[in-house]
Design a protein around this motif. Structure first.
Motif, PDB file in Angstrom:
ATOM      1  N   LYS A  72       0.851  -1.183   0.000  1.00 17.66           N
ATOM      2  CA  LYS A  72       0.000   0.000   0.000  1.00 17.66           C
ATOM      3  C   LYS A  72       0.887   1.233   0.000  1.00 17.66           C
ATOM      4  N   ASN A  78      -3.573   6.637  -6.505  1.00 11.90           N
ATOM      5  CA  ASN A  78      -4.113   5.536  -7.307  1.00 11.90           C
ATOM      6  C   ASN A  78      -3.038   4.476  -7.513  1.00 11.90           C
ATOM      7  N   TYR A  79      -2.513   3.954  -6.415  1.00 12.78           N
ATOM      8  CA  TYR A  79      -1.368   3.048  -6.475  1.00 12.78           C
ATOM      9  C   TYR A  79      -1.732   1.702  -7.093  1.00 12.78           C
ATOM     10  N   ASN A  80      -0.899   1.254  -8.045  1.00 13.55           N
ATOM     11  CA  ASN A  80      -1.095  -0.053  -8.670  1.00 13.55           C
ATOM     12  C   ASN A  80      -0.517  -1.118  -7.754  1.00 13.55           C
ATOM     13  N   SER A  81      -1.373  -1.710  -6.909  1.00 10.17           N
ATOM     14  CA  SER A  81      -0.895  -2.667  -5.909  1.00 10.17           C
ATOM     15  C   SER A  81      -0.544  -4.022  -6.507  1.00 10.17           C
ATOM     16  N   ASN A  82      -0.876  -4.241  -7.782  1.00  8.00           N
ATOM     17  CA  ASN A  82      -0.495  -5.502  -8.431  1.00  8.00           C
ATOM     18  C   ASN A  82       0.946  -5.445  -8.934  1.00  8.00           C
ATOM     19  N   ASN A  83       1.249  -4.402  -9.701  1.00  2.23           N
ATOM     20  CA  ASN A  83       2.618  -4.256 -10.217  1.00  2.23           C
ATOM     21  C   ASN A  83       3.568  -3.710  -9.157  1.00  2.23           C
ATOM     22  N   ARG A  84       3.021  -2.902  -8.227  1.00  6.58           N
ATOM     23  CA  ARG A  84       3.790  -2.347  -7.100  1.00  6.58           C
ATOM     24  C   ARG A  84       5.037  -1.592  -7.564  1.00  6.58           C
ATOM     25  N   CYS A  85       4.862  -0.784  -8.607  1.00  7.51           N
ATOM     26  CA  CYS A  85       5.952   0.078  -9.062  1.00  7.51           C
ATOM     27  C   CYS A  85       5.822   1.420  -8.344  1.00  7.51           C
ATOM     28  N   SER A 110       3.550   6.957 -16.107  1.00  5.32           N
ATOM     29  CA  SER A 110       3.086   5.906 -15.210  1.00  5.32           C
ATOM     30  C   SER A 110       2.914   6.440 -13.792  1.00  5.32           C
ATOM     31  N   SER A 113      -0.073   8.720 -13.658  1.00  5.73           N
ATOM     32  CA  SER A 113      -1.343   7.997 -13.674  1.00  5.73           C
ATOM     33  C   SER A 113      -1.707   7.457 -12.295  1.00  5.73           C
ATOM     34  N   GLN A 114      -0.697   7.304 -11.428  1.00  2.00           N
ATOM     35  CA  GLN A 114      -0.937   6.847 -10.058  1.00  2.00           C
ATOM     36  C   GLN A 114      -1.200   8.012  -9.101  1.00  2.00           C
TER      37      GLN A 114
END
Length: 352
Positions: A72, A78-85, A110, A113-114
């Motif tokens: 987290k 808008n964190y991409n918790s799947n890719n976790r970049c 990228s 976008s988060q």
């Protein structure tokens, strides 16, 4: 268990002394080991605090730019918790180390976008400035003042570019995330878009609290001085929030801040929100202001309110309005023995 908390605090404390950077790095490593789920945050702190050499710092930014981030993230909306970049790492790697312009652009987009504020500003402000006014980069002191709402004059030449829909929407997003730079630019850009409402709104976000309050009061349908109201719009909610913030912290000179506090307290008293008004006066009292009479007055109102209210948790309170004798008669006789005969009736006569 305690290691989860102590190493981070030791690292932050030790890092205040630049000569202890090695020791601070040791503490950051221990903090990451004790908190593996947020090791990304502690490792990137090592890089930010210059606790490690350049090569290790570079490796940290690269690692988290392409994965391995916290489950987290606290850096974006808008964190991409799947890719976790990690968006912070993506931004740093793109700006400081990436040599491929296409890859750098991809990483910035990228991170944007988060919801990473710095990347959004990079796309809609700094890149535009470098494209259309490359010889007019603001000085460092001007960029510092930019954080407090003072727009560097170098950006005046590109305001028409920033007024375009794409840039305007990105700036609006950054301002919504809390960027004072974006809100300050938007206040100027809105004049080119001929929107009085937007001019007021963005000025309100970028100005100091008293100026913001003045703007919001002007566009709000209701005013504190006109009587109590429940907010029915975001503007009215922002208006009350701003007034409360000034009053609670007594921001500005004492006379103006205290005048607003009294006005706001009267507003809440009119709305029968006595405890909110009392809290405001108690905060003023803590600042050594003479509000003893005001506090006594509000306490009297609270006492009167409590006397008038009925507590349903106490048996005695029911006696004032509930006839237990009549209820008992009705329950035992089910109406077969006529009307309730009155207090003191001997129920043994009925065989109960």
């Amino acid at each position: 268990e305690w290691e989860k908390y102590i190493w981070k605090d030791l690292a932050l404390w030790t890092n205040k002394d630049e000569s202890n950077s090695t020791l601070a790095a040791t503490y950051w490593i221990k903090a990451a080991s004790a908190n593996p789920e947020i090791s990304c945050a502690y490792q990137t702190n090592m890089a930010l605090c210059n606790c490690v050499d350049e090569e290790e710092k570079k490796a940290i930014w690269q690692k988290y730019a392409y994965g391995h981030g916290c489950p987290k993230c606290h850096e974006c909306s808008n964190y991409n918790s799947n890719n976790r970049c990690c968006p912070k790492a993506q931004h740093r790697w793109a700006k400081d180390y990436e040599t491929d312009e296409a890859v750098s652009d991809f990483l910035i987009k990228s991170a944007a976008s988060q919801g990473y504020e710095s990347s959004i500003l990079e796309l809609c402000l700094y890149q535009v400035q470098r494209q259309y006014a490359p010889d007019k980069a603001p000085a460092m002191i001007d960029l510092l003042m930019f954080n407090f709402g003072h727009v560097p004059s170098e950006y005046d030449a590109i305001l028409d570019k920033l007024a375009q829909d794409k840039e305007y929407k990105l700036l609006s997003r950054a301002a919504d995330l809390g960027s004072r730079r974006a809100a300050s630019i938007l206040a100027k850009v809105s004049k080119l878009r001929h929107s009085n409402f937007e001019i007021y709104y963005w000025n309100a976000l970028s100005a100091n609290l008293f100026t913001r309050l003045s703007f919001l009061e002007e566009v709000s349908e209701h005013k504190i001085s006109k009587g109590y109201f429940e907010p029915t719009s975001l503007i009215e909610q922002d208006y009350l929030d701003c007034a409360n913030k000034i009053a609670e912290q007594l921001i500005g000179n004492n006379e103006d801040a205290f005048e607003l506090l009294k006005k706001l307290a009267d507003f809440y008293i009119e709305g029968l929100r006595y405890r909110t008004a009392l809290k405001l006066y108690q905060l003023a009292e803590a600042k050594n202001l003479d509000v003893k009479e005001n506090i006594e007055h509000v306490k009297e109102l609270i006492e009167e309110e409590e006397k008038d209210s009925i507590s349903y948790d106490r048996y005695d309170d029911y006696d004032d309005y509930y006839d237990y004798g009549r209820d008992t008669w009705d329950a035992l006789t089910d109406g077969m023995y006529g009307d309730y005969p009155g207090d003191g009736f001997d129920y043994d006569v009925l065989g109960f």
